[in-house]
Design an enzyme around this catalytic site. Structure first.
Site, PDB file in Angstrom:
ATOM      1  CB  SER A   1     -48.597  -9.440  59.316  1.00 13.80           C
ATOM      2  OG  SER A   1     -48.324  -9.938  60.607  1.00 13.80           O
TER       3      SER A   1
ATOM      4  CG  HIS B   1     -44.229  -4.761  59.301  1.00 17.34           C
ATOM      5  ND1 HIS B   1     -44.707  -3.766  60.130  1.00 17.34           N
ATOM      6  CD2 HIS B   1     -43.695  -4.140  58.224  1.00 17.34           C
ATOM      7  CE1 HIS B   1     -44.460  -2.589  59.572  1.00 17.34           C
ATOM      8  NE2 HIS B   1     -43.852  -2.788  58.417  1.00 17.34           N
ATOM      9  CB  CYS B   2     -49.526  -5.993  61.716  1.00 16.74           C
ATOM     10  SG  CYS B   2     -49.477  -7.597  62.530  1.00 16.74           S
ATOM     11  CB  VAL B   3     -48.541  -3.601  66.071  1.00 18.88           C
ATOM     12  CG1 VAL B   3     -47.922  -3.315  67.424  1.00 18.88           C
ATOM     13  CG2 VAL B   3     -48.958  -2.293  65.408  1.00 18.88           C
TER      14      VAL B   3
END
Length: 164
Positions: free
Chosen positions: A74, A66-68
């Site tokens: 990601s 995950h990222c934001v």
């Protein structure tokens, strides 16, 4: 995460705190410090992340990356994994990931890095960069239809405002 059987978490969002982890599953945890900016060298993490995901898979686990927003960082790491361990071209990997998550759109710098990675893995690149005049920059040819559609929408919108 326990219900999904997540045994590895890869956090590609240095602007977020560490991901809360399950004490039941006690997953592996990797933090990749990479901002979502074209000039960031995400490629230096491609092999490490792809190999970790594959190791987890071979041991019967699954990984959460995950990222934001789940759009650029990601997604880029997922694309690198699919190219390295699923034998997909960048174009095939992008089409596959986008069929599951339509909003995926790695930034142009990450796409350039993925193109170089594909060249390294396969000896050629399936995605070309094309100049897009309204942005005054190069974009991946695979994203050109989306950019054209957005450009058409904005032109119609601006035109409707002028008529008022």
């Amino acid at each position: 995460m326990d219900k999904l059987g997540v045994s590895c978490v890869i956090n590609v969002a240095p602007e977020l705190p560490d991901t809360p982890l399950s004490s039941v599953m006690n997953p592996l945890y990797l933090r990749v410090n990479a901002q979502d900016r074209s000039e960031v060298d995400l490629a230096k993490h491609f092999d490490e992340v792809a190999d970790l995901i594959e190791e987890v898979r071979l041991n019967g686990g699954c990984s959460l990356i995950h990222c934001v927003a789940g759009v650029s960082r990601s997604a880029s790491l997922c694309l690198a994994y699919l190219m390295k361990h699923a034998g997909m071209s960048l174009r095939e990997a992008y089409t596959h990931v986008q069929s599951i998550r339509p909003q995926v759109r790695p930034n142009s710098g990450f796409f350039q890095q993925l193109r170089r990675y594909e060249q390294q893995l396969r000896g050629s690149s399936s995605v070309e960069m094309v100049y897009f005049a309204s942005l005054d920059k190069e974009i991946p040819d695979i994203l050109e239809p989306q950019y054209r559609a957005m450009e058409d929408f904005y032109q119609r919108y601006r035109s409707s405002l002028r008529k008022r």
